[in-house]
Scaffold this active site. Structure first.
Site, PDB file in Angstrom:
ATOM      1  N   ASP A 147       3.123   3.321  -0.343  1.00 12.29           N
ATOM      2  CA  ASP A 147       3.170   3.228   1.124  1.00 12.29           C
ATOM      3  C   ASP A 147       3.621   1.846   1.558  1.00 12.29           C
ATOM      4  O   ASP A 147       4.436   1.695   2.482  1.00 12.29           O
ATOM      5  CB  ASP A 147       1.786   3.519   1.718  1.00 12.29           C
ATOM      6  CG  ASP A 147       1.319   4.931   1.436  1.00 12.29           C
ATOM      7  OD1 ASP A 147       2.176   5.831   1.344  1.00 12.29           O
ATOM      8  OD2 ASP A 147       0.098   5.139   1.308  1.00 12.29           O
ATOM      9  N   SER A 184      -5.434  -4.106   0.741  1.00 14.03           N
ATOM     10  CA  SER A 184      -4.585  -4.818  -0.221  1.00 14.03           C
ATOM     11  C   SER A 184      -3.222  -5.208   0.350  1.00 14.03           C
ATOM     12  O   SER A 184      -2.443  -5.890  -0.309  1.00 14.03           O
ATOM     13  CB  SER A 184      -4.366  -3.936  -1.457  1.00 14.03           C
ATOM     14  OG  SER A 184      -3.591  -2.794  -1.126  1.00 14.03           O
ATOM     15  N   ALA A 228     -10.416   8.196   5.715  1.00 13.16           N
ATOM     16  CA  ALA A 228     -11.444   7.344   5.122  1.00 13.16           C
ATOM     17  C   ALA A 228     -11.380   7.580   3.611  1.00 13.16           C
ATOM     18  O   ALA A 228     -11.554   8.705   3.147  1.00 13.16           O
ATOM     19  CB  ALA A 228     -12.819   7.720   5.667  1.00 13.16           C
ATOM     20  N   GLY A 253      10.361  -0.238 -11.068  1.00 15.37           N
ATOM     21  CA  GLY A 253      11.094  -0.692  -9.889  1.00 15.37           C
ATOM     22  C   GLY A 253      11.516   0.452  -8.986  1.00 15.37           C
ATOM     23  O   GLY A 253      10.731   1.365  -8.708  1.00 15.37           O
TER      24      GLY A 253
END
Length: 310
Positions: free
Chosen positions: A257, A296, A14, A227
């Protein structure tokens, strides 16, 4: 015929997000505009990113039985299309991350391990799932012996293992390195793992080559706004991918991630490494333009649309 799934073994947290203008100085008190609880954790983020990209994905992790946030975290993963059949419940709280989100999108994170760091036991069902996977994706927010056990099980079954180096700052157990098809650090993690400087591209490449000399088959270095750099294997030339520019950087939490997971999906779908890098770059570009880690993460159609515009 359905493709063999991606199996993500890792953490779920969380995330308590506090937006602030800047980090406080020692002894200073700052006001945060708000506090918000959003689903996160490197393992859960990566599982959600892969599932949102349209690939069959299992998450193997541990939820705290005594935590009111557990249902929020489970529902978020299920909502992204992640299979939680093999996730476990343990006594105590879920993992928690305190995220200090600064103006401009940079973040500083403090983690409380909770259920992620409790004792793990890999069931026979989980072992069979790993052995039948298309690939296994690991990070470093769960106990290192669990990662070693999973990597060895997967490698013995001929299943590619990807390790995202994000998480704890300690050295990686050297016995895991020969099991890895891909190790993916950012430049800070790369410097920490190798003890080498990573200030220039040549230095990044030299440090990545040191990891390959230790047994890792390929290394993908995440360079943020610069990049990424992939060393695909011994004797093969490195591949450089520029970042796909984001119109506005809102929050970088979870972008790494998202990148690692969508790169894994692209490779599992049979894309060539250069094409897989572009796919992951597009996904990460969308990710940084939104708030929160898991909220997101882009849907497959969004990534395909952005790539079509490039």
């Amino acid at each position: 015929m359905l493709p063999k799934p991606l199996v993500v073994v890792g953490s779920v947290n969380a995330d308590l997000v506090l937006p602030i203008e800047r980090l406080p100085k020692p002894g200073e008190t700052l006001a945060a505009a708000s506090i918000e609880t959003v689903p996160g954790g490197k393992g859960a983020n990566q599982a959600a990113a892969a599932a949102r990209a349209g690939f069959p994905t299992f998450f193997v992790g541990q939820f705290g039985r005594d935590d009111p946030n557990a249902s929020l975290l489970r529902n978020a993963l299920l909502g992204c299309g992640v299979d939680l059949t093999h996730a476990a419940e343990v006594d105590g709280p879920c993992g928690t991350a305190l995220i200090l989100l600064q103006a401009g999108g940079e973040n500083s994170i403090i983690i409380v391990g909770g259920a992620n760091q409790a004792a793990w036991r890999l069931s026979d069902g989980v072992k069979a799932l790993i052995a039948g996977a298309g690939a296994v994706l690991l990070q470093r927010e769960i106990p290192e012996p669990v990662n070693v056990e999973v990597a060895k099980l997967a490698a013995a079954a001929g299943v590619p293992v990807i390790l995202d180096a994000g998480g704890v700052e300690g050295p990686i157990d050297p016995t895991i390195l020969p099991c890895l098809a891909l190790l993916s650090p950012n430049e800070t993690e790369l410097a920490r793992l190798t003890g080498l400087p990573t200030d220039t591209e040549a230095q990044v490449q030299a440090a990545a080559e040191q990891l390959m000399s230790a047994g890792v088959k390929s290394v993908l270095v995440k360079l943020g706004a610069d990049g990424s750099l992939l060393l695909p294997g011994p004797g093969q030339p490195p591949l450089r991918q520029a970042a796909i520019r984001a119109e506005q950087v809102v929050d970088t939490t979870g972008a790494g991630d998202c990148f690692t997971a969508t790169y894994a999906v692209a490779v599992l779908e049979g894309k060539a490494p250069a094409e897989a890098l572009r796919f992951a770059s597009a996904a990460a570009s969308i990710c940084v333009q939104r708030k929160g880690a898991m909220p997101s993460l882009p849907a497959r159609a969004e990534v395909d649309t952005l790539l079509a515009k490039q």
